[in-house]
Design a protein around this motif. Structure first.
Motif, PDB file in Angstrom:
ATOM      1  N   TYR A 119       0.671  -1.323   0.156  1.00  0.00           N
ATOM      2  CA  TYR A 119       0.065  -0.148  -0.041  1.00  0.00           C
ATOM      3  C   TYR A 119       1.074   1.379   0.150  1.00  0.00           C
ATOM      4  O   TYR A 119       0.767   2.220  -0.854  1.00  0.00           O
ATOM      5  N   ILE A 120       1.757   1.345   0.865  1.00  0.00           N
ATOM      6  CA  ILE A 120       2.747   2.601   1.016  1.00  0.00           C
ATOM      7  C   ILE A 120       3.453   2.741  -0.501  1.00  0.00           C
ATOM      8  O   ILE A 120       3.799   3.871  -0.934  1.00  0.00           O
ATOM      9  N   HIS A 121       3.884   1.577  -0.907  1.00  0.00           N
ATOM     10  CA  HIS A 121       4.803   1.750  -2.170  1.00  0.00           C
ATOM     11  C   HIS A 121       4.018   1.909  -3.489  1.00  0.00           C
ATOM     12  O   HIS A 121       4.283   2.383  -4.353  1.00  0.00           O
ATOM     13  N   ASN A 122       2.620   1.917  -3.274  1.00  0.00           N
ATOM     14  CA  ASN A 122       1.659   2.060  -4.294  1.00  0.00           C
ATOM     15  C   ASN A 122       1.388   3.446  -4.421  1.00  0.00           C
ATOM     16  O   ASN A 122       0.521   3.850  -5.260  1.00  0.00           O
ATOM     17  N   ASN A 123       1.408   4.098  -3.249  1.00  0.00           N
ATOM     18  CA  ASN A 123       0.923   5.722  -3.042  1.00  0.00           C
ATOM     19  C   ASN A 123       1.364   6.552  -4.562  1.00  0.00           C
ATOM     20  O   ASN A 123       0.496   7.231  -4.806  1.00  0.00           O
ATOM     21  N   LYS A 179       3.912  -8.854  -6.528  1.00  0.00           N
ATOM     22  CA  LYS A 179       2.890  -8.327  -5.752  1.00  0.00           C
ATOM     23  C   LYS A 179       2.390  -7.027  -6.003  1.00  0.00           C
ATOM     24  O   LYS A 179       1.337  -6.512  -5.868  1.00  0.00           O
ATOM     25  N   MET A 180       3.290  -6.046  -6.120  1.00  0.00           N
ATOM     26  CA  MET A 180       3.073  -4.686  -6.550  1.00  0.00           C
ATOM     27  C   MET A 180       2.102  -4.542  -7.718  1.00  0.00           C
ATOM     28  O   MET A 180       1.164  -3.823  -7.623  1.00  0.00           O
ATOM     29  N   GLU A 181       2.391  -5.235  -8.545  1.00  0.00           N
ATOM     30  CA  GLU A 181       1.619  -5.111  -9.957  1.00  0.00           C
ATOM     31  C   GLU A 181       0.281  -5.828  -9.695  1.00  0.00           C
ATOM     32  O   GLU A 181      -0.942  -5.453 -10.344  1.00  0.00           O
ATOM     33  N   LEU A 182      -0.017  -6.800  -8.810  1.00  0.00           N
ATOM     34  CA  LEU A 182      -1.233  -7.559  -8.567  1.00  0.00           C
ATOM     35  C   LEU A 182      -2.168  -6.497  -7.642  1.00  0.00           C
ATOM     36  O   LEU A 182      -3.099  -6.830  -7.665  1.00  0.00           O
ATOM     37  N   ASP A 183      -1.561  -5.909  -6.913  1.00  0.00           N
ATOM     38  CA  ASP A 183      -2.115  -5.138  -5.619  1.00  0.00           C
ATOM     39  C   ASP A 183      -2.414  -3.787  -5.873  1.00  0.00           C
ATOM     40  O   ASP A 183      -2.136  -2.875  -5.159  1.00  0.00           O
ATOM     41  N   ILE A 184      -2.654  -3.231  -7.289  1.00  0.00           N
ATOM     42  CA  ILE A 184      -2.791  -1.908  -7.547  1.00  0.00           C
ATOM     43  C   ILE A 184      -3.831  -1.282  -6.672  1.00  0.00           C
ATOM     44  O   ILE A 184      -5.033  -1.956  -6.681  1.00  0.00           O
ATOM     45  N   THR A 185      -3.983  -0.183  -6.021  1.00  0.00           N
ATOM     46  CA  THR A 185      -4.919   0.259  -5.026  1.00  0.00           C
ATOM     47  C   THR A 185      -5.348   1.618  -5.608  1.00  0.00           C
ATOM     48  O   THR A 185      -4.687   2.237  -6.200  1.00  0.00           O
TER      49      THR A 185
END
Length: 185
Positions: A119-123, A179-185
């Motif tokens: 979550y933090i890294h997707n900000n 995981k970053m690419e799958l969990d785009i928020t």
């Protein structure tokens, strides 16, 4: 109105969120973000806490930390006070810099730890030009996680989270990227 007491984490880990007062950005220029990270490093040496990830946006910041044997309230009280002094001197401003006191959410499980780091890294995806490439955002720890840049301030412990993604650095980094690419928020 008085502030309620903070929830204490059994693990010592917290998601810390700082927000600007509504009348201005907390970080007007890149140098402001650099100054905040330098202050964080200074207080990390003083209080010996671990920083697992961070992201500084213009009007707020996210941090995933373990207070170790320190106290989250004292750590961020001091960091925020010094940064507020810096802002007042730099921009000839006055009054509160932060919206209320910082927020700290205890991190009590490994699954939440992982979810929170993503979550933090997707900000930075909230910024149009970083929508498809959050790793290029300079004031996030993601590029360090993906081994795209060094930890310039020498403040990160990436091993705590990456160990959940593989037995080798290469495997962990690849799985974290996925995981970053799958969990785009």
């Amino acid at each position: 109105m008085s502030n309620s007491g903070r929830l204490k984490s059994q693990t010592g880990m917290y998601h810390v969120i700082i927000k600007s007062h509504s009348h201005f950005n907390l970080f007007e220029k890149e140098n402001d973000k650099i100054k905040f990270l330098r202050l964080l490093k200074y207080y990390q040496k003083k209080f010996q806490f671990s920083l697992y990830c961070y992201c500084l946006m213009d009007n707020h910041g996210h941090f995933l930390i373990n207070e170790q044997n320190s106290n989250i309230s004292i750590i961020f009280r001091d960091v925020n006070r010094m940064y507020s002094n810096y802002l007042h001197n730099r921009y000839s401003s006055y009054g509160p810099s932060f919206k209320n006191r910082f927020k700290s959410i205890p991190v009590e499980s490994d699954s939440y730890l992982i979810q929170l780091s993503v979550y933090i890294h997707n900000n930075p995806r909230k910024i149009l030009r970083f929508r498809n490439s959050p790793e290029k955002y300079q004031f996030s720890s993601l590029a360090t996680y993906l081994n795209l840049k060094d930890d310039y301030f020498k403040i990160l412990d990436t091993k705590k989270i990456l160990k959940y993604f593989g037995n080798t650095d290469k495997m962990a980094i690849a799985n974290y990227r996925q995981k970053m690419e799958l969990d785009i928020t």
